[in-house]
Design a protein around this motif. Structure first.
Motif, PDB file in Angstrom:
ATOM      1  N   LEU A 291       3.534   5.361-106.837  1.00  0.00           N
ATOM      2  CA  LEU A 291       4.589   4.368-106.425  1.00  0.00           C
ATOM      3  C   LEU A 291       4.448   4.234-104.822  1.00  0.00           C
ATOM      4  O   LEU A 291       4.518   5.182-104.084  1.00  0.00           O
ATOM      5  CB  LEU A 291       6.073   4.685-106.757  1.00  0.00           C
ATOM      6  N   VAL A 292       4.310   3.099-104.451  1.00  0.00           N
ATOM      7  CA  VAL A 292       4.146   2.817-102.969  1.00  0.00           C
ATOM      8  C   VAL A 292       5.073   1.651-102.612  1.00  0.00           C
ATOM      9  O   VAL A 292       5.347   0.633-103.700  1.00  0.00           O
ATOM     10  CB  VAL A 292       2.900   2.184-102.873  1.00  0.00           C
ATOM     11  N   LYS A 293       5.959   1.908-101.562  1.00  0.00           N
ATOM     12  CA  LYS A 293       6.931   0.779-100.982  1.00  0.00           C
ATOM     13  C   LYS A 293       6.454   0.625 -99.668  1.00  0.00           C
ATOM     14  O   LYS A 293       6.706   1.505 -98.940  1.00  0.00           O
ATOM     15  CB  LYS A 293       8.171   0.922-101.513  1.00  0.00           C
ATOM     16  N   ARG A 294       5.838  -0.564 -99.354  1.00  0.00           N
ATOM     17  CA  ARG A 294       5.543  -0.745 -97.770  1.00  0.00           C
ATOM     18  C   ARG A 294       6.638  -1.722 -97.223  1.00  0.00           C
ATOM     19  O   ARG A 294       6.882  -2.940 -97.961  1.00  0.00           O
ATOM     20  CB  ARG A 294       4.019  -1.262 -97.766  1.00  0.00           C
ATOM     21  N   PHE A 295       7.096  -1.521 -95.954  1.00  0.00           N
ATOM     22  CA  PHE A 295       7.827  -2.715 -95.181  1.00  0.00           C
ATOM     23  C   PHE A 295       6.877  -3.066 -94.012  1.00  0.00           C
ATOM     24  O   PHE A 295       6.559  -2.037 -93.192  1.00  0.00           O
ATOM     25  CB  PHE A 295       9.276  -2.200 -94.711  1.00  0.00           C
ATOM     26  N   GLY A 296       6.150  -4.353 -94.220  1.00  0.00           N
ATOM     27  CA  GLY A 296       5.134  -4.384 -93.184  1.00  0.00           C
ATOM     28  C   GLY A 296       3.995  -3.236 -93.310  1.00  0.00           C
ATOM     29  O   GLY A 296       3.493  -3.323 -94.294  1.00  0.00           O
ATOM     30  N   HIS A 297       3.787  -2.797 -92.066  1.00  0.00           N
ATOM     31  CA  HIS A 297       2.654  -1.651 -92.193  1.00  0.00           C
ATOM     32  C   HIS A 297       3.067  -0.237 -92.718  1.00  0.00           C
ATOM     33  O   HIS A 297       2.337   0.542 -92.690  1.00  0.00           O
ATOM     34  CB  HIS A 297       1.900  -1.470 -90.983  1.00  0.00           C
ATOM     35  N   HIS A 298       4.319  -0.349 -92.519  1.00  0.00           N
ATOM     36  CA  HIS A 298       4.940   1.060 -92.749  1.00  0.00           C
ATOM     37  C   HIS A 298       5.483   1.488 -94.194  1.00  0.00           C
ATOM     38  O   HIS A 298       6.065   0.737 -95.038  1.00  0.00           O
ATOM     39  CB  HIS A 298       6.270   1.155 -92.000  1.00  0.00           C
TER      40      HIS A 298
ATOM     41  N   THR B 299      13.034   4.752-102.865  1.00  0.00           N
ATOM     42  CA  THR B 299      12.411   4.987-104.088  1.00  0.00           C
ATOM     43  C   THR B 299      13.622   4.676-105.323  1.00  0.00           C
ATOM     44  O   THR B 299      13.087   3.882-106.274  1.00  0.00           O
ATOM     45  CB  THR B 299      12.216   6.611-104.208  1.00  0.00           C
ATOM     46  N   ILE B 300      14.831   4.788-105.015  1.00  0.00           N
ATOM     47  CA  ILE B 300      15.603   4.555-105.927  1.00  0.00           C
ATOM     48  C   ILE B 300      15.897   3.125-106.226  1.00  0.00           C
ATOM     49  O   ILE B 300      16.173   2.508-107.321  1.00  0.00           O
ATOM     50  CB  ILE B 300      17.195   5.231-105.533  1.00  0.00           C
ATOM     51  N   ARG B 301      15.913   2.428-105.003  1.00  0.00           N
ATOM     52  CA  ARG B 301      15.861   0.993-105.233  1.00  0.00           C
ATOM     53  C   ARG B 301      14.732   0.421-106.059  1.00  0.00           C
ATOM     54  O   ARG B 301      14.905  -0.837-106.733  1.00  0.00           O
ATOM     55  CB  ARG B 301      15.776   0.189-103.747  1.00  0.00           C
ATOM     56  N   VAL B 302      13.511   0.739-105.694  1.00  0.00           N
ATOM     57  CA  VAL B 302      12.389   0.344-106.601  1.00  0.00           C
ATOM     58  C   VAL B 302      12.785   0.705-108.244  1.00  0.00           C
ATOM     59  O   VAL B 302      12.570  -0.090-108.862  1.00  0.00           O
ATOM     60  CB  VAL B 302      11.297   1.067-105.898  1.00  0.00           C
TER      61      VAL B 302
ATOM     62  N   ASP C 106       5.088   6.550-100.453  1.00  0.00           N
ATOM     63  CA  ASP C 106       3.767   6.521 -99.931  1.00  0.00           C
ATOM     64  C   ASP C 106       3.060   7.192-101.174  1.00  0.00           C
ATOM     65  O   ASP C 106       2.689   8.316-100.913  1.00  0.00           O
ATOM     66  CB  ASP C 106       3.414   7.132 -98.677  1.00  0.00           C
ATOM     67  N   GLY C 107       3.090   6.561-102.486  1.00  0.00           N
ATOM     68  CA  GLY C 107       2.363   7.153-103.410  1.00  0.00           C
ATOM     69  C   GLY C 107       3.041   8.277-104.147  1.00  0.00           C
ATOM     70  O   GLY C 107       2.219   9.474-104.124  1.00  0.00           O
ATOM     71  N   ILE C 108       4.090   8.157-104.665  1.00  0.00           N
ATOM     72  CA  ILE C 108       4.952   9.220-105.373  1.00  0.00           C
ATOM     73  C   ILE C 108       4.747   9.039-106.876  1.00  0.00           C
ATOM     74  O   ILE C 108       5.002   8.129-107.602  1.00  0.00           O
ATOM     75  CB  ILE C 108       6.482   9.288-104.839  1.00  0.00           C
ATOM     76  N   ASP C 109       4.800  10.413-107.638  1.00  0.00           N
ATOM     77  CA  ASP C 109       4.602  10.512-109.008  1.00  0.00           C
ATOM     78  C   ASP C 109       5.798  11.402-109.490  1.00  0.00           C
ATOM     79  O   ASP C 109       5.612  12.485-109.458  1.00  0.00           O
ATOM     80  CB  ASP C 109       3.284  11.003-109.433  1.00  0.00           C
ATOM     81  N   LEU C 110       7.102  10.658-109.653  1.00  0.00           N
ATOM     82  CA  LEU C 110       8.139  11.284-109.961  1.00  0.00           C
ATOM     83  C   LEU C 110       7.988  11.741-111.729  1.00  0.00           C
ATOM     84  O   LEU C 110       7.579  10.966-112.458  1.00  0.00           O
ATOM     85  CB  LEU C 110       9.448  10.457-110.024  1.00  0.00           C
ATOM     86  N   VAL C 111       8.401  12.684-111.918  1.00  0.00           N
ATOM     87  CA  VAL C 111       8.463  13.123-113.609  1.00  0.00           C
ATOM     88  C   VAL C 111       9.906  13.791-113.692  1.00  0.00           C
ATOM     89  O   VAL C 111      10.178  14.681-113.141  1.00  0.00           O
ATOM     90  CB  VAL C 111       7.336  14.140-113.688  1.00  0.00           C
ATOM     91  N   VAL C 112      10.840  12.959-114.176  1.00  0.00           N
ATOM     92  CA  VAL C 112      12.125  13.384-114.428  1.00  0.00           C
ATOM     93  C   VAL C 112      12.434  13.603-115.910  1.00  0.00           C
ATOM     94  O   VAL C 112      12.483  12.430-116.808  1.00  0.00           O
ATOM     95  CB  VAL C 112      13.121  12.530-113.825  1.00  0.00           C
ATOM     96  N   PRO C 113      12.284  14.692-116.649  1.00  0.00           N
ATOM     97  CA  PRO C 113      12.546  14.960-117.963  1.00  0.00           C
ATOM     98  C   PRO C 113      13.815  14.589-118.378  1.00  0.00           C
ATOM     99  O   PRO C 113      14.830  14.541-117.726  1.00  0.00           O
ATOM    100  CB  PRO C 113      12.219  16.118-118.130  1.00  0.00           C
TER     101      PRO C 113
END
Lengths: 275, 321
Positions: free
Chosen positions: B12-19, B48-51, B23-30
């Motif tokens: 998971l990536v969320k960019r605002f402009g160039h920032h 992250t929560i918003r996405v 930056d590429g997270i793999d959450l695993v919530v059992p």
């Protein structure tokens, strides 16, 4: 979780809107417009001559029902656009500004559903605003002036009941005329998290449209301006009623609703809600 | 099986402009876990929560919520998720109860006939029944926070996402929220709770993920994260220089003379620590005493979660730049 709840949100929206103090204040101001006109005419010693002041003002002292019509004429250029600008500009931007938008979306309300409900409630406000002006005008007119048979623009006279029916048609026409502006307001409201900015933008557009409409050098643009047919309701004061203005206006307003509704849809359904 | 997971993000990536805020997270919530989502302010937790909840779109990667693809099937899953995102938000001119009723109306799956009862129950659960009829304008910060939690509890949920749930709460309120999370978890609800305050979640979590500068730097059970710090030997001694020499001689790395702040200390007593590095503490003790080091106290420290947290995020509790 069996029974889905379809129209509940619109009811909630309408109740929330009409109970809100701001809405009540806006409607009160609109209700005061005809009162101001009627009292001014009543207190003046000299008769208003035809051609003086806003349209139909000269007829007010002969027939109180004309207070309603005169008040609509006076309210259309500024008071009604202002009130509707506030409500339509607030639809999405107001929720975003409060932060309630994110909670509605994760409820989940559904973005299209929310947009439709907001548009419907704005239209309800347009109707309420117009009706408030007309009803307040009819009441204060009936109190301060004689009410009798009404002489139409075409010269024939109709009964007060018939005249009231025509007044209702005029209110409907004015509401129809404001649909385009409401759609613009909805779209502008999806662009920002600052409701005041959206409100101001809508009111500025309404005024700009009317200014353009009064400049003959740009007459080619006039038929396309959303305010162009705003004062076309004189057609309802003729016998028989002419529907040409209404048809032109309906087409124009539907065009604006289609274009700005589509813009609002494409903007809002893809928007990142970060407020 | 993805259906065993309450939240699963892939790259998971969320960019605002160039920032890249995320930056590429793999959450695993059992499912059934109480997952502490930790990180300093500005590390990308709220984004992250918003996405995850479909409020913002992902720049890259995918999200599955309760086994359902987001944001594609948002309407089929979000009604089973209660959330508090970046602080509570309400209509100030409506009462607390009216606000909850409005949010509940927005949820198409929430049955109308039980609305009043569910609103009352949610208010009762957060201790706000007495203020139900009061306009939210008149609520204190802590009351708004409670009302926000009540909104998340309006319907039976499979997952609760609580972003900084104890913000603005007094110690008593914080304890109540902890107890509430425990009781919800006991009922089988998965709770995903974000915080920049470690102590707050350490007591209630089964799993932890640590964010730093948009990256998930660690994830796993609480014990896994704790285990990432190496046990240290700590000795109280009157001969610090000699003690450090002995410990060095035993091959213990990272020998340090600790500052003695917050300790009942006398001028002649010092605290020395070192990474145990597999040496048994009793052997170290024997060596020290044999070398004539006067030892007042000796103990081992397995490292608090806070040590791991600071070690992982680097900047500790400072705001990420």
């Amino acid at each position: 979780m069996s029974r889905a709840d379809g129209g509940g949100l619109l009811v909630s929206e309408l109740v929330t809107m009409f109970r809100r103090r701001r809405t009540i204040a806006l409607l009160s101001v609109l209700a005061a417009v005809p009162v101001l006109i009627a009292v001014a005419v009543k207190l003046s010693t000299s008769d208003v001559q035809p051609g003086d002041g806003p349209a139909f003002l000269d007829r007010v002292s002969q027939n109180g029902l004309f207070v309603a019509v005169t008040a609509l004429v006076v309210s259309i250029p500024l008071f009604l656009p202002l009130a509707i600008g506030v409500v339509a500009g607030d639809t999405i931007a107001g929720e975003a500004g409060l932060g309630t938008l994110r909670y509605l979306l994760i409820a989940p309300v559904g973005r299209v559903r929310l947009l439709l409900v907001k548009f419907a409630s704005s239209i309800a406000f347009c109707l309420a605003a117009t009706v408030v002006v007309a009803v307040s005008g009819a009441i204060i007119g009936a109190i301060l002036f004689p009410v009798g048979r009404v002489t139409l623009l075409s010269g024939s006279t109709v009964s007060p009941g018939n005249a009231l029916g025509r007044a209702a048609l005029i209110a409907g026409y004015v509401t129809l005329s404001l649909l385009g502006m409401t759609a613009i307001g909805l779209f502008v409201s999806t662009l920002t998290e600052v409701p005041v900015g959206a409100m101001a933008a809508v009111v500025v557009l309404a005024i700009a449209s009317q200014i353009l409409d009064s400049i003959p050098q740009v007459s080619w643009i006039h038929p396309w301006l959303f305010s162009h047919e705003w004062l076309g309701f004189a057609d309802f004061m003729r016998d028989p009623i002419s529907w040409t203005s209404t048809q032109r206006d309906a087409l124009l307003q539907l065009g604006y609703v289609a274009v700005f509704g589509a813009l609002a849809y494409s903007r809002f359904t893809t928007k990142d809600v970060l407020s | 099986m993805s259906t065993e997971l309450a939240i699963e993000t892939t790259g998971l990536v969320k960019r605002f402009g160039h920032h890249a805020a995320v930056d590429g997270i793999d959450l695993v919530v059992p499912r059934g876990s109480v997952y502490g989502f930790l990180g300093p302010n500005g590390s990308g937790k709220t984004t992250t929560i918003r996405v995850i909840l479909g409020l913002a779109s992902a720049s890259a990667g995918s999200v599955r919520l309760l086994g359902t693809a987001m944001p594609h099937d948002a309407r089929n899953v979000l009604w089973r998720v209660g959330a508090l995102v970046e602080g509570p938000a309400f209509y100030p001119y409506l009462s607390g109860a009216a606000n909850l009723r409005r949010y509940d109306t927005a949820n198409r799956q929430a049955p109308k006939d039980t609305r009043i009862a569910r609103v009352d129950f949610a208010l009762e659960r957060v201790g706000l029944s007495h203020a139900a009829g009061k306009r939210v304008r008149a609520y204190s910060l802590g009351m708004k926070q409670r009302l926000g939690i009540a909104a998340a509890l309006l319907a039976p949920r499979d997952l609760l996402v609580l972003d900084e749930p104890t913000n603005g709460l007094d110690p008593q309120g914080t304890r109540e929220v902890r107890a509430l999370v425990r009781s919800l978890a006991a009922d089988g609800t998965t709770v995903f709770v974000s915080s920049h305050l470690l102590a707050e979640v350490e007591q209630i979590c089964t799993h932890v993920g640590v964010m730093s500068n948009g990256r998930l730097v660690s994830q796993g059970t609480l014990d896994t994260l704790r285990g990432q710090t190496r046990p240290r030997l700590r000795i109280e001694t009157l001969d610090p220089a000699k003690a450090m020499k002995v410990l060095d001689g035993l091959g213990l790395p990272d020998t340090r003379l600790e500052s003695a702040d917050g300790r009942p200390d006398t001028a002649d007593s010092h605290l020395v620590s070192a990474d145990l590095n597999g040496v048994a503490p009793e052997d170290a003790c024997v060596a020290l005493v044999a070398a004539g080091v006067r030892v007042r106290g000796l103990y081992t420290d397995h490292g608090s979660l806070e040590d791991s947290f600071v070690a992982l995020t680097g900047e500790g509790f400072d705001v990420a730049g």
